[in-house]
Scaffold this motif. Structure first.
Motif, short mmCIF file in Angstrom:
data_model
loop_
_atom_site.label_atom_id
_atom_site.label_comp_id
_atom_site.label_asym_id
_atom_site.label_seq_id
_atom_site.Cartn_x
_atom_site.Cartn_y
_atom_site.Cartn_z
N PRO A 201 -3.02 1.59 -4.12
CA PRO A 201 -3.82 2.43 -3.23
C PRO A 201 -4.59 1.58 -2.22
O PRO A 201 -4.71 0.37 -2.37
CB PRO A 201 -4.78 3.15 -4.18
CG PRO A 201 -4.90 2.22 -5.34
CD PRO A 201 -3.58 1.51 -5.46
N ASN B 77 0.85 -1.19 0.00
CA ASN B 77 0.00 0.00 0.00
C ASN B 77 0.88 1.24 0.00
O ASN B 77 1.92 1.28 0.67
CB ASN B 77 -0.90 0.05 1.23
CG ASN B 77 -2.10 -0.86 1.14
OD1 ASN B 77 -2.38 -1.60 2.07
ND2 ASN B 77 -2.84 -0.82 0.05
N GLN B 78 0.46 2.25 -0.74
CA GLN B 78 1.28 3.44 -0.89
C GLN B 78 1.55 4.11 0.46
O GLN B 78 2.68 4.53 0.73
CB GLN B 78 0.61 4.44 -1.83
CG GLN B 78 1.48 5.62 -2.14
CD GLN B 78 0.83 6.59 -3.09
OE1 GLN B 78 -0.36 6.87 -2.96
NE2 GLN B 78 1.59 7.09 -4.04
N GLU C 117 3.46 -0.17 -5.79
CA GLU C 117 2.67 0.51 -4.76
C GLU C 117 1.22 0.57 -5.23
O GLU C 117 0.95 0.93 -6.37
CB GLU C 117 3.21 1.91 -4.52
CG GLU C 117 4.60 1.90 -3.93
CD GLU C 117 5.13 3.28 -3.64
OE1 GLU C 117 4.34 4.17 -3.25
OE2 GLU C 117 6.34 3.48 -3.83
N TYR D 227 -4.81 7.88 -3.33
CA TYR D 227 -3.61 7.62 -4.11
C TYR D 227 -2.94 8.92 -4.50
O TYR D 227 -3.60 9.83 -4.99
CB TYR D 227 -3.96 6.81 -5.37
CG TYR D 227 -2.77 6.39 -6.16
CD1 TYR D 227 -1.95 5.38 -5.72
CD2 TYR D 227 -2.46 7.01 -7.37
CE1 TYR D 227 -0.84 4.98 -6.46
CE2 TYR D 227 -1.36 6.63 -8.11
CZ TYR D 227 -0.55 5.61 -7.65
OH TYR D 227 0.55 5.23 -8.38
#
Length: 104
Positions: free
Chosen positions: A96, A71-72, A94, A102
């Motif tokens: 969202p 996950n970012q 990566e 995002y």
């Protein structure tokens, strides 16, 4: 002639992320547990940064993982490690999460 590295044994996708992202991908069938060795880590606000860092290093060192999804917002917590990863395999992507917008 130089021996090219073999990527045929990279059979797994790993994920480091929030509960919803990990659960969704586990339901899609990417989960793999071999004794204490897993290919996923659920991160919440109580997960120590050192655990995330150690898991990322483990996943990017394993020869059976082709892709590491993260996950970012989790990647931002270990940004230096993510940015320093310069190998083609495993590829780090990566993704969202529903709770964090995002950012490009």
């Amino acid at each position: 002639m130089a021996q090219l590295p073999s990527y045929k044994d990279r059979n797994f996708i790993a994920i480091i992320g929030d509960e919803d992202s990990v659960t969704g991908l586990l339901l899609a069938g990417i989960g793999h547990v071999n004794g204490p060795k897993k290919n996923f880590l659920v991160v919440d606000n109580k997960t120590p940064i050192s655990k995330i860092e150690n898991t990322f290093v483990e996943f990017t060192s394993r020869k059976d993982i082709a892709i590491v999804l993260i996950n970012q917002h989790v990647a931002d917590d270990i940004r230096q490690l993510v940015d320093d990863h310069d190998q083609a395999f495993p590829t780090v992507l990566e993704i969202p999460s529903k709770d964090h917008p995002y950012e490009r």
